[in-house]
Design a protein around this motif. Structure first.
Motif, PDB file in Angstrom:
ATOM      1  N   ASP A   1      -4.126   4.310  -0.734  1.00  0.00           N
ATOM      2  CA  ASP A   1      -3.662   4.276  -2.067  1.00  0.00           C
ATOM      3  C   ASP A   1      -3.825   5.693  -2.759  1.00  0.00           C
ATOM      4  OD1 ASP A   1      -3.623   1.452  -2.364  1.00  0.00           O
ATOM      5  OD2 ASP A   1      -5.799   1.147  -2.348  1.00  0.00           O
ATOM      6  N   ALA A   2      -4.521   6.859  -2.197  1.00  0.00           N
ATOM      7  CA  ALA A   2      -4.597   8.214  -2.677  1.00  0.00           C
ATOM      8  C   ALA A   2      -2.940   8.497  -2.859  1.00  0.00           C
ATOM      9  CB  ALA A   2      -5.462   8.917  -1.766  1.00  0.00           C
ATOM     10  N   VAL A   3      -2.059   8.181  -1.909  1.00  0.00           N
ATOM     11  CA  VAL A   3      -0.987   8.692  -2.184  1.00  0.00           C
ATOM     12  C   VAL A   3      -0.078   8.529  -3.343  1.00  0.00           C
ATOM     13  CG1 VAL A   3       1.512   8.389  -1.087  1.00  0.00           C
ATOM     14  CG2 VAL A   3      -0.243   8.174   0.418  1.00  0.00           C
ATOM     15  N   ALA A   4      -0.403   7.162  -4.075  1.00  0.00           N
ATOM     16  CA  ALA A   4       0.058   6.922  -5.470  1.00  0.00           C
ATOM     17  C   ALA A   4      -0.826   7.748  -6.527  1.00  0.00           C
ATOM     18  CB  ALA A   4      -0.093   5.532  -5.542  1.00  0.00           C
ATOM     19  N   HIS A   5      -1.777   8.317  -6.320  1.00  0.00           N
ATOM     20  CA  HIS A   5      -2.745   8.845  -7.179  1.00  0.00           C
ATOM     21  C   HIS A   5      -2.970   8.339  -8.413  1.00  0.00           C
ATOM     22  CE1 HIS A   5       0.914  10.768  -8.813  1.00  0.00           C
ATOM     23  NE2 HIS A   5       1.041  11.328  -7.477  1.00  0.00           N
ATOM     24  N   ARG A   6      -3.292   6.787  -8.492  1.00  0.00           N
ATOM     25  CA  ARG A   6      -3.618   6.085  -9.722  1.00  0.00           C
ATOM     26  C   ARG A   6      -5.059   5.510  -9.498  1.00  0.00           C
ATOM     27  NH1 ARG A   6       1.978   4.140  -8.383  1.00  0.00           N
ATOM     28  NH2 ARG A   6       1.045   2.294  -7.762  1.00  0.00           N
ATOM     29  N   ASN A   7      -5.498   5.015 -10.634  1.00  0.00           N
ATOM     30  CA  ASN A   7      -6.544   4.080 -10.675  1.00  0.00           C
ATOM     31  C   ASN A   7      -7.819   4.879  -9.773  1.00  0.00           C
ATOM     32  OD1 ASN A   7      -4.978   2.010 -11.770  1.00  0.00           O
ATOM     33  ND2 ASN A   7      -4.293   1.659  -9.564  1.00  0.00           N
ATOM     34  N   TYR A   8      -7.995   6.284 -10.075  1.00  0.00           N
ATOM     35  CA  TYR A   8      -9.142   7.115  -9.565  1.00  0.00           C
ATOM     36  C   TYR A   8      -9.923   7.221 -10.564  1.00  0.00           C
ATOM     37  CZ  TYR A   8      -6.751  11.099 -11.334  1.00  0.00           C
ATOM     38  OH  TYR A   8      -6.125  12.041 -12.254  1.00  0.00           O
ATOM     39  N   GLN A   9     -11.284   7.871 -10.315  1.00  0.00           N
ATOM     40  CA  GLN A   9     -12.187   8.119 -11.252  1.00  0.00           C
ATOM     41  C   GLN A   9     -12.137   9.621 -11.419  1.00  0.00           C
ATOM     42  OE1 GLN A   9     -15.835   6.405  -9.466  1.00  0.00           O
ATOM     43  NE2 GLN A   9     -15.178   4.131  -9.716  1.00  0.00           N
TER      44      GLN A   9
ATOM     45  N   THR B   1       0.992  -1.093   0.062  1.00  0.00           N
ATOM     46  CA  THR B   1       0.196   0.022  -0.129  1.00  0.00           C
ATOM     47  C   THR B   1       0.677   1.130  -0.042  1.00  0.00           C
ATOM     48  OG1 THR B   1      -1.815  -1.092   1.298  1.00  0.00           O
ATOM     49  CG2 THR B   1      -1.865   1.295   1.078  1.00  0.00           C
ATOM     50  N   PRO B   2       0.614   2.270  -0.827  1.00  0.00           N
ATOM     51  CA  PRO B   2       1.437   3.498  -0.806  1.00  0.00           C
ATOM     52  C   PRO B   2       1.510   4.070   0.391  1.00  0.00           C
ATOM     53  CG  PRO B   2       0.069   3.357  -2.826  1.00  0.00           C
ATOM     54  CD  PRO B   2      -0.392   2.331  -2.102  1.00  0.00           C
ATOM     55  N   ALA B   3       2.613   4.865   0.756  1.00  0.00           N
ATOM     56  CA  ALA B   3       2.598   5.450   2.134  1.00  0.00           C
ATOM     57  C   ALA B   3       3.644   6.539   1.762  1.00  0.00           C
ATOM     58  CB  ALA B   3       2.979   4.622   2.940  1.00  0.00           C
ATOM     59  N   ALA B   4       3.776   7.639   2.722  1.00  0.00           N
ATOM     60  CA  ALA B   4       4.789   8.465   2.630  1.00  0.00           C
ATOM     61  C   ALA B   4       5.160   9.099   4.151  1.00  0.00           C
ATOM     62  CB  ALA B   4       4.265   9.869   1.797  1.00  0.00           C
ATOM     63  N   ILE B   5       6.435   9.713   4.242  1.00  0.00           N
ATOM     64  CA  ILE B   5       6.833  10.196   5.295  1.00  0.00           C
ATOM     65  C   ILE B   5       7.203  11.415   5.081  1.00  0.00           C
ATOM     66  CG2 ILE B   5       8.456   9.984   7.067  1.00  0.00           C
ATOM     67  CD1 ILE B   5       9.189   7.269   6.510  1.00  0.00           C
ATOM     68  N   VAL B   6       6.622  12.532   5.613  1.00  0.00           N
ATOM     69  CA  VAL B   6       6.786  14.045   5.170  1.00  0.00           C
ATOM     70  C   VAL B   6       7.326  14.692   6.479  1.00  0.00           C
ATOM     71  CG1 VAL B   6       6.142  16.315   4.513  1.00  0.00           C
ATOM     72  CG2 VAL B   6       5.205  14.250   3.432  1.00  0.00           C
ATOM     73  N   TYR B   7       8.847  14.891   6.597  1.00  0.00           N
ATOM     74  CA  TYR B   7       9.471  15.609   7.714  1.00  0.00           C
ATOM     75  C   TYR B   7       9.564  16.995   7.435  1.00  0.00           C
ATOM     76  CZ  TYR B   7      13.640  17.150  10.349  1.00  0.00           C
ATOM     77  OH  TYR B   7      14.584  17.584  11.227  1.00  0.00           O
TER      78      TYR B   7
END
Length: 252
Positions: free
Chosen positions: A226-234, A184-190
């Motif tokens: 999944d929104a982190v990867a901004h793919r497969n959205y409508q 699952t997409p994830a991110a770390i923002v420091y």
């Protein structure tokens, strides 16, 4: 009057116009010194008394507010981000209520929105997620059992996880136990929006590895979903040609 003001995520120009005006006119400023950008204090007027709440207890903060009010002065309580998110403001307001001291709140840009801007991210992508869960891991401060990471992860929604950068192995395990896939997409923002900001995209399964590689141990927000990867959205129906609104008719 006491004003609870959100300083924003870090960049000095992310404080609101209202917040900056209040800061410029304050006689007393009590700021969260461990998190608020000290450059903001350059906007205070000559003679303004400045206190660093990182070195103070609730009782000491309240005492400064009480003395300022008794002297007819205006106080700004400057919190990081938005005061309503992990700001410990309600307890301060309750003390002020007991003393009969009036107060108002001025919102700010919370870290989850600063982090989203850093990644050009939309949390609520149609067909992917229409919810954003703001939460934190349990540490020295407990979290209600019904709000465990596992139970919230079961929704599969976008998540912004505060105050958890030092517990990423446990966080990753709990997220996966709740239902997120390791990939699952994830991110770390420091330190979102600060000059030293780091924004690292990874997966739920590689959170700890990514943090170690970038020497991130604190002051970071964890984004998951999944929104982190901004793919497969409508595509949004709001702007679809065949979608009629109050302001626009259908297009052929």
């Amino acid at each position: 009057m006491i004003y609870f003001v959100g300083a924003g995520t870090g960049a000095v120009d992310l404080i609101t116009v209202r917040g900056k005006r209040l800061l410029q006119t304050a006689d007393v400023v009590i700021y969260a010194g461990s998190l608020v950008n000290p450059e903001l204090l350059q906007d205070t007027k000559d003679g303004c008394a400045v206190y660093n709440s990182a070195e103070m207890t609730l009782e000491e903060v309240a005492a400064v507010m009480r003395r300022a009010e008794q002297s007819g002065k205006t106080t700004v309580r400057l919190h990081t981000g938005d005061p309503s998110v992990y700001g410990a403001v309600r307890e301060q307001m309750d003390v002020l209520d007991s003393l009969g001291i009036p107060y108002e709140s001025c919102p700010g840009v919370s870290a989850c929105f600063g982090a989203a801007a850093s990644l050009n991210l939309e949390y609520t992508l149609p067909g992917v997620s229409q919810s954003l869960i703001i939460t934190r891991m349990e540490g020295r401060t407990p979290v209600p059992e019904r709000e465990s990471i596992e139970s919230l992860a079961a929704h599969g929604a976008s998540m912004a996880i505060y105050l958890s950068a030092g517990m990423l192995r446990e966080l990753s395990e709990k997220l996966q136990k709740g239902g997120y896939r390791p990939e699952t997409p994830a991110a770390i923002v420091y330190k979102a929006s600060w000059p030293e900001e780091k924004a690292c995209v990874c997966t739920v399964g590689t959170l700890e590895e990514m943090a170690k590689a970038n020497q991130i141990t604190k002051t970071a927000l964890i984004l998951v979903g999944d929104a982190v990867a901004h793919r497969n959205y409508q595509r949004s129906r709001l702007y679809a040609p065949d979608f009629e609104t109050e302001f626009r008719g259908k297009r052929e």
